[in-house]
Design a protein around this motif. Structure first.
Motif, PDB file in Angstrom:
ATOM      1  N   PHE A 182       0.833  -1.206   0.000  1.00  0.00           N
ATOM      2  CA  PHE A 182       0.000   0.000   0.000  1.00  0.00           C
ATOM      3  C   PHE A 182       0.869   1.259   0.000  1.00  0.00           C
ATOM      4  O   PHE A 182       0.679   2.171  -0.817  1.00  0.00           O
ATOM      5  CB  PHE A 182      -0.918  -0.026   1.223  1.00  0.00           C
TER       6      PHE A 182
ATOM      7  N   SER B 191      -6.492   2.036  -1.640  1.00  0.00           N
ATOM      8  CA  SER B 191      -7.106   1.146  -0.646  1.00  0.00           C
ATOM      9  C   SER B 191      -8.229   0.327  -1.262  1.00  0.00           C
ATOM     10  O   SER B 191      -8.367  -0.870  -0.959  1.00  0.00           O
ATOM     11  CB  SER B 191      -7.642   1.971   0.535  1.00  0.00           C
TER      12      SER B 191
ATOM     13  N   LEU C   7      -9.092  -0.648   3.954  1.00  0.00           N
ATOM     14  CA  LEU C   7      -7.893  -1.280   4.479  1.00  0.00           C
ATOM     15  C   LEU C   7      -8.244  -2.302   5.566  1.00  0.00           C
ATOM     16  O   LEU C   7      -7.649  -3.379   5.637  1.00  0.00           O
ATOM     17  CB  LEU C   7      -6.937  -0.223   5.043  1.00  0.00           C
TER      18      LEU C   7
END
Length: 249
Positions: A74, A126, A203
């Protein structure tokens, strides 16, 4: 980078408030599409690279928590997007100086990029990560993401640009609204919190749906394990998203 600065490099720029604001706005609008593609495809490749290289069992057997495996990918995508934004902004400043549109106001670039572009990058990254975890196939994820993106662009062009489903704030923001205190500035800031809350929700769902097993609930010494933190993040983000979403009208 070249395509993002194409308009400010070869066409006349009209400045409503300042040249720096005009350059920042023009490059930000062109950057939106490229940042969308970058976050979608780079996240997909990063998420499935370990499996394609057949080193996933080795990585999953290491004594690290799931956030290490997920958040590293990420943050890598976020970092790459920030580098692209920095390079485009740097080139725009250079072009502005070369064309004699001075003085240069760096704060205009920082305001536009941090308020408009950065939350959108976090949100799309995300969402892409969550879809890759839940769908478990990068090509299916690409198809779903591109399909939703094309549908949203089509709706935006038809005039359906409501704040609730417009994470990029397409046609909903002005530079004056960003810098001047008032209802428009408050609405934009609430909307960015709303997008970041949705990103946190995604997330959390990505961690909860991750195939690799990890500590559930409470870990050692009564501390929350990976699943516990993911569940807490999901709940808190959902509450913030609902509250801020109800404020965006």
């Amino acid at each position: 980078i070249f395509l993002s600065i194409l308009e400010v490099a070869f066409y006349e720029i009209s400045a409503e408030s300042s040249y720096s604001a005009a350059y920042a706005i023009n490059t930000a609008k062109l950057l939106l599409l490229f940042l969308f593609g970058l976050t979608v495809f780079y996240t997909g490749e990063a998420m499935h690279r370990d499996r394609e290289l057949r080193i996933q069992p080795v990585l999953w057997s290491t004594p690290v928590s799931n956030p290490v495996l997920l958040l590293s990918k990420f943050l890598t995508t976020i970092s790459l997007a920030l580098i692209l934004m920095f390079m485009v902004g740097l080139m725009a400043v250079a072009i502005q100086i070369i064309r004699g549109h001075t003085p240069v106001d760096i704060s205009a670039y920082l305001i536009v990029y941090s308020v408009i572009l950065f939350p959108m990058v976090v949100f799309t990254t995300s969402v892409s990560m969550t879809l890759n975890v839940l769908l478990r196939d990068k090509y299916v994820t690409y198809a779903v993401y591109i399909g939703v993106g094309v549908a949203l662009i089509y709706l935006y062009n038809l005039g359906f640009i409501h704040w609730f489903y417009n994470p990029s704030l397409y046609r909903l923001w002005t530079y004056r609204g960003l810098i001047e205190s008032g209802s428009e500035q408050e609405r934009i800031l609430v909307h960015r919190i709303y997008c970041l809350a949705l990103a946190g929700l995604c997330l959390g769902l990505a961690h909860l749906g991750f195939q690799r097993k990890s500590a559930k609930g409470f870990g050692t010494n009564g501390r929350l394990g990976s699943k516990g933190w993911a569940l807490a993040l999901t709940v808190v983000s959902l509450v913030v998203a609902v509250v801020t979403g109800s404020m965006v009208k």
